[in-house]
Design an enzyme around this catalytic site. Structure first.
Site, PDB file in Angstrom:
ATOM      1  N   LYS A   1       8.641   6.241   1.373  1.00 54.48           N
ATOM      2  CA  LYS A   1       7.943   7.473   0.987  1.00 54.48           C
ATOM      3  C   LYS A   1       8.317   8.676   1.857  1.00 54.48           C
ATOM      4  O   LYS A   1       8.865   8.536   2.944  1.00 54.48           O
ATOM      5  CB  LYS A   1       6.437   7.231   0.972  1.00 54.48           C
ATOM      6  CG  LYS A   1       6.062   6.433  -0.290  1.00 54.48           C
ATOM      7  CD  LYS A   1       4.619   6.420  -0.619  1.00 54.48           C
ATOM      8  CE  LYS A   1       4.410   5.666  -1.934  1.00 54.48           C
ATOM      9  NZ  LYS A   1       3.046   5.173  -2.088  1.00 54.48           N
TER      10      LYS A   1
ATOM     11  N   ARG B   1       2.945  -3.114  -0.258  1.00 56.34           N
ATOM     12  CA  ARG B   1       3.703  -2.896  -1.498  1.00 56.34           C
ATOM     13  C   ARG B   1       5.056  -2.319  -1.099  1.00 56.34           C
ATOM     14  O   ARG B   1       5.114  -1.216  -0.557  1.00 56.34           O
ATOM     15  CB  ARG B   1       2.919  -1.930  -2.390  1.00 56.34           C
ATOM     16  CG  ARG B   1       3.554  -1.645  -3.743  1.00 56.34           C
ATOM     17  CD  ARG B   1       2.709  -0.642  -4.522  1.00 56.34           C
ATOM     18  NE  ARG B   1       3.282  -0.357  -5.824  1.00 56.34           N
ATOM     19  CZ  ARG B   1       4.229   0.554  -6.038  1.00 56.34           C
ATOM     20  NH1 ARG B   1       4.706   1.270  -5.048  1.00 56.34           N
ATOM     21  NH2 ARG B   1       4.705   0.744  -7.252  1.00 56.34           N
TER      22      ARG B   1
END
Ligand code: HH2
Length: 279
Positions: free
Chosen positions: A224, A258
């Protein structure tokens, strides 16, 4: 809560679990387009399971800031064949979608988990999950309702950890009021969803405060933007940062991470456990 009850599996959370990401989208921010087509996607699912994924998370719409919504028919056509194939791989299968109609179709196939970035705030979504006897659900925090605009206006919070906690408590209670057992729910702070880097970092450094809500935490840091801002690296070069963030999330109490890079995360968690660190 030491386990996560899902449709077919009661997932043991006494050790941290790795959720492998399968994006069936041409425009996902880090791996878009690579698994287009059900055959290629299923081969990717098989690979993630070989690498040690404990759960597969399959999604048909990108949620990166600015992404265009995918029409319902298109999303169903993308995800249903892959969900169906993935169901025979011996691990729990999660659907990553906020659309009640997609959730319903997936649960009819027998899918184990609904992973919703909108925490069941779309009209009818709560009904779908509450109407199912035992599927698992991940409730994630996102500022506002639309990924497209979640970063608009430079998100501001007073105390981001408290505000995310208040939101997750409200969603947990809404589901509990509909008769959904706590053992079916996990909570996710929603890294990158309507947050600036400083907010994401606070949600990592103080993630353990969310444990007061009494439910397992799932954290999604993989590749991210905040990791890019911390390290100065492009999205294709954030493996070390992603694995490190996953370990930090586990250190701060997450029970499910995740990730895109399953093999590397599994290795890191094995060493982590051998060192006697939280596992
Ligand atoms: N992040 C993304 C998508 N779904 N679900 C949960 N529970 N937590 C997350 O942090 C999360 C999520 C975005 O990442 P990715 O799937 O890699 O990208 P894209 O949305 O562009 O497909």
């Amino acid at each position: 809560m030491q386990h996560w009850q899902t449709t077919r599996y009661k997932i043991d959370l006494t050790r941290p679990r790795v959720m492998g990401i399968v994006n069936l989208t041409p425009d996902s921010f880090s791996d878009g387009g690579r698994h287009a087509g059900a055959q290629a996607a299923l081969a990717h699912c098989e690979r993630l399971v070989r690498e040690g994924a404990d759960i597969l998370d399959i999604g048909g719409e990108s949620t990166r800031p600015g992404a265009e919504p995918v029409p319902l028919d298109e999303e169903l056509a993308r995800v249903l064949p892959v969900l169906e194939g993935a169901m025979s791989l011996g691990v729990p299968v999660s659907l990553d979608s906020y659309k009640p109609a997609v959730m319903r179709a997936a649960l009819e196939l027998g899918v184990d988990i609904v992973n919703d970035i909108k925490a069941l705030r779309e009209p009818g979504a709560l009904d779908v999950v509450a109407g199912h006897p035992n599927c698992g659900v991940c409730l994630m925090h996102m500022r506002g309702m639309e990924p497209r605009s979640m970063q608009d206006g430079d998100p501001e919070y007073g105390d981001v950890v408290r505000e995310v906690g208040d939101f997750l408590r409200e969603r947990r209670d809404a589901l509990a009021a509909r008769g959904v057992a706590a053992e079916r729910m996990v909570l996710d702070p929603g890294i990158g969803f309507g947050k600036r880097s400083e907010h994401n970092v606070a949600l990592l450094a103080r993630q353990h405060e969310l444990l007061a809500l009494g439910l397992p935490i799932l954290a999604g840091w993989s590749r991210k933007g905040t990791l890019g801002r911390i390290t100065g690296r492009d999205v294709g070069d954030r493996l070390v940062a992603s694995v490190t963030a996953a370990l930090a999330a586990v250190q701060h109490g997450a029970r499910i991470v995740r990730v895109h890079d399953v093999a590397e995360t599994v290795d890191a968690l094995k060493v982590w456990a051998a060192a006697g660190l939280p596992a």
